[in-house]
Design a protein around this motif. Structure first.
Motif, mmCIF file in Angstrom:
data_model
loop_
_atom_site.group_PDB
_atom_site.id
_atom_site.type_symbol
_atom_site.label_atom_id
_atom_site.label_comp_id
_atom_site.label_asym_id
_atom_site.label_seq_id
_atom_site.Cartn_x
_atom_site.Cartn_y
_atom_site.Cartn_z
ATOM 1 N N UNK A 176 -71.456 -34.724 -48.490
ATOM 2 C CA UNK A 176 -70.396 -33.864 -47.964
ATOM 3 C C UNK A 176 -70.499 -33.581 -46.466
ATOM 4 N N UNK A 177 -71.747 -33.561 -45.914
ATOM 5 C CA UNK A 177 -71.874 -33.153 -44.517
ATOM 6 C C UNK A 177 -73.224 -33.570 -43.942
ATOM 7 N N UNK A 178 -73.266 -33.533 -42.622
ATOM 8 C CA UNK A 178 -74.516 -33.657 -41.868
ATOM 9 C C UNK A 178 -74.789 -32.303 -41.239
ATOM 10 N N UNK A 179 -76.039 -31.832 -41.343
ATOM 11 C CA UNK A 179 -76.439 -30.574 -40.716
ATOM 12 C C UNK A 179 -77.596 -30.853 -39.767
ATOM 13 N N UNK A 180 -77.413 -30.496 -38.505
ATOM 14 C CA UNK A 180 -78.414 -30.758 -37.467
ATOM 15 C C UNK A 180 -78.971 -29.443 -36.958
ATOM 16 N N UNK A 181 -80.285 -29.267 -37.069
ATOM 17 C CA UNK A 181 -80.963 -28.047 -36.625
ATOM 18 C C UNK A 181 -81.856 -28.374 -35.433
ATOM 19 N N UNK A 182 -81.610 -27.696 -34.311
ATOM 20 C CA UNK A 182 -82.396 -27.917 -33.100
ATOM 21 C C UNK A 182 -83.603 -26.979 -33.118
ATOM 22 N N UNK A 188 -85.712 -26.186 -23.882
ATOM 23 C CA UNK A 188 -87.055 -25.992 -24.413
ATOM 24 C C UNK A 188 -87.543 -27.267 -25.104
ATOM 25 N N UNK A 189 -88.809 -27.278 -25.514
ATOM 26 C CA UNK A 189 -89.393 -28.425 -26.221
ATOM 27 C C UNK A 189 -89.133 -28.315 -27.720
ATOM 28 N N UNK A 190 -89.151 -29.435 -28.419
ATOM 29 C CA UNK A 190 -88.950 -29.383 -29.855
ATOM 30 C C UNK A 190 -88.498 -30.700 -30.438
ATOM 31 N N UNK A 191 -87.817 -30.634 -31.572
ATOM 32 C CA UNK A 191 -87.331 -31.824 -32.271
ATOM 33 C C UNK A 191 -86.054 -31.467 -32.995
ATOM 34 N N UNK A 192 -85.387 -32.466 -33.510
ATOM 35 C CA UNK A 192 -84.142 -32.283 -34.247
ATOM 36 C C UNK A 192 -84.397 -32.562 -35.720
ATOM 37 N N UNK A 193 -83.999 -31.633 -36.577
ATOM 38 C CA UNK A 193 -84.130 -31.793 -38.019
ATOM 39 C C UNK A 193 -82.725 -31.963 -38.592
ATOM 40 N N UNK A 194 -82.484 -33.094 -39.249
ATOM 41 C CA UNK A 194 -81.144 -33.446 -39.711
ATOM 42 C C UNK A 194 -81.160 -33.686 -41.211
ATOM 43 N N UNK A 195 -80.242 -33.018 -41.902
ATOM 44 C CA UNK A 195 -80.063 -33.238 -43.338
ATOM 45 C C UNK A 195 -78.682 -33.838 -43.572
ATOM 46 N N UNK A 196 -78.642 -34.938 -44.322
ATOM 47 C CA UNK A 196 -77.358 -35.528 -44.674
ATOM 48 C C UNK A 196 -77.175 -35.461 -46.183
ATOM 49 N N UNK A 197 -75.961 -35.134 -46.574
ATOM 50 C CA UNK A 197 -75.540 -35.138 -47.967
ATOM 51 C C UNK A 197 -74.227 -35.909 -48.020
#
Length: 525
Positions: free
Chosen positions: A483-489, A472-481
């Motif tokens: 302790x971790x990287x979190x990637x939301x599709x 599908x269409x969209x973008x990637x939202x990434x949060x880094x701290x």
């Protein structure tokens, strides 16, 4: 890197450069400087709104930002000048600590000139790190929309978190920019990283590739872009979209490019469509020129003929180093059957490879993020010639550069699909150790609605290091701290019919600090 690896894909001929610069409507250093900072002067009133292409910010640092707008009361004028007279116009700008502009902290003027399609790129300095600001432009009695940005954290500081979106491939004619509508509404967003194909050069023809329902184009847009005027018009068509404007106004953007900013599949100064080199370098020159004119990029990116310095790095305090690379301007042509494994073949060119190696090895950041246009992991060695699969020796050199680097992450665009993968340390050993993660965002609009899966899924998911594939269409939202990287599709289920599709998260992954592992987070939707 082998000492005999030469940057032969990027010849340097100053005579050619000066000639092409003049052919492209050359800009003197003095003219360019006035587009950044000019003496204040009152502009003549304009009969129509000149801010139809919105505002933008980019090239961030911990103390400054480049602002952008382009005056265009008639943005789709065929001559590429946006309905502006062929004369200079003073543009005033303001940066404030509040959205209502009660506390203006910086102000100045820039000169919008016909030579640069009446674009301005003021460089604002002296700002506070890790601080949100608002900005706007004025021409006589006309005021632009308001944009906002956040400066980067100060060197040596480690913020608790930093959130960025990555996006690519926005073929306006294939569907509505619904993804940008949702991107503009993200509440936690420090930066947008655009990974290539900001425009597409193809002629837009109803009944052929115009899938965006309710849309129509002018006759000059029905042919492929080749001239400076045509590239300016194509940027105007895309940038007139209100959702793209809102996404630009939401946060600062940084950029790399892929091929469609010039021509599908081109490599260095070689046309994929067989255009003779002496003609194609002129097309590159005007395409790179239009890229500068229409985006919030530094004055350093105005090309000298068919060349410019695009690759760059940004430090998010000590939390992350972001390195944006240029995989088009220096690459060898796609391989033939006999030379794919030639150790001299390059994707980035010798100088850029050395720069990237040094940036990685010198980094003290906890996360090291490479913004890259084409897929890095091994997928289709015999057919993926446009990706790093076509440049295995160059990929191996980069993998070697990642050795010992803290938390390497590769961000990618191009394929119009969302993919989450772990990068094998040895491409010949798919079950062996991992050296990085690769996070591939889908397209904003290219290829229309897409689907949950498609006929290419097996090519990717057959590899044990690929954990997710979505079309599908969209973008990637990434949060880094720390302790971790979190990637939301983030995705939308349709774009061709209208722009009303809701936002949803197709998958979410976490990479703990000190690993090159992707752990899927359940309940992402």
């Amino acid at each position: 890197m082998p000492p005999d690896l030469v940057d032969h894909a990027h010849p340097r001929d100053p005579r050619l450069s000066r000639r092409l610069l003049l052919q492209a409507g050359g800009v003197t250093a003095a003219t360019l400087a006035l587009g950044v900072n000019a003496p204040d002067a009152e502009a003549e009133p304009l009969a129509a709104d000149p801010f139809t292409l919105g505002v933008a910010a980019g090239s961030p640092s911990d103390h400054g930002m480049v602002l952008w707008t382009r005056l265009a009361p008639e943005p789709l004028a065929a001559d590429g000048h946006g309905g502006m007279p062929r004369e200079d116009v003073t543009v005033r700008w303001e940066v404030a600590a509040d959205e209502d502009f009660r506390t203006v902290v910086k102000r100045g003027s820039a000169l919008a000139q016909p030579a640069l399609a009446h674009s301005v790129h003021p460089q604002v300095t002296g700002l506070e790190p890790a601080t949100t600001y608002w900005y706007r432009f004025r021409v006589a009695d006309r005021t632009s929309p308001v944009g906002r940005f956040r400066t980067l954290p100060a060197a040596g500081t480690e913020p608790e978190e930093f959130t960025f979106a990555s996006a690519s491939c926005q073929a306006w004619y294939h569907g509505h920019f619904t993804a940008h509508r949702h991107l503009a509404d993200e509440t936690d967003l420090d930066l947008v990283i655009f990974l290539g194909d900001y425009i597409y050069e193809y002629g837009i023809v109803d009944g052929y590739n115009l899938w965006r329902q309710g849309a129509a184009v002018t006759e000059p847009e029905e042919i492929e872009t080749e001239t400076l005027e045509q590239y300016r018009l194509r940027y105007a068509r895309f940038k007139a979209d209100p959702h793209l404007q809102a996404a630009h106004a939401r946060a600062a953007w940084v950029f790399t490019w892929d091929d469609h900013e010039v021509e599908n599949g081109y490599a260095a100064q070689h046309s994929n469509d067989g255009i003779p080199t002496d003609l194609f370098v002129h097309r590159i020159a005007v395409a790179y020129r239009a890229f500068y004119e229409n985006l919030p990029v530094s004055i350093d990116l105005l090309p000298e003929g068919p060349r410019t310095m695009l690759y760059d790095s940004y430090d998010v305090g000590s939390l992350a180093r972001l390195m944006l690379i240029d995989g088009r301007q220096y690459r060898d042509r796609p391989p033939t059957a006999g030379d794919r494994d030639d150790p001299k073949r390059t994707m980035l060119g010798e100088t850029q490879e050395r720069w990237l190696h040094e940036k990685l090895q010198d980094s003290t950041a906890r996360w090291n993020v490479i913004g890259n246009a084409v897929s890095f992991i091994p997928v289709r060695p015999t057919t993926g010639l446009e990706s790093w699969d076509g440049y295995p020796a160059a990929r191996k050199r980069l993998i070697t550069s990642l050795d010992g680097v803290s938390n390497p992450v590769v961000l990618t665009g191009d394929i119009h699909r969302a993919v989450a993968a772990e990068v094998p340390a040895d491409p010949a050993d798919p079950d062996g150790p991992r050296v990085a993660v690769e996070l591939i965002c889908s397209s904003i609009a290219s290829d229309g609605d897409g689907a949950e899966t498609d006929g290419y899924a097996d090519d990717w998911l057959r590899h044990p290091y690929v954990h997710f594939y979505h079309a599908r269409r969209g973008y990637l939202l990434t949060k880094i701290t720390p302790e971790r990287l979190t990637a939301s599709y983030v995705c939308v289920d349709w774009i061709e019919e209208d722009d009303t599709a809701p936002r949803r998260v197709a998958a979410r992954f976490a990479t703990p600090d000190g690993t090159s592992r992707l752990d899927q987070i359940e309940g992402a939707s």
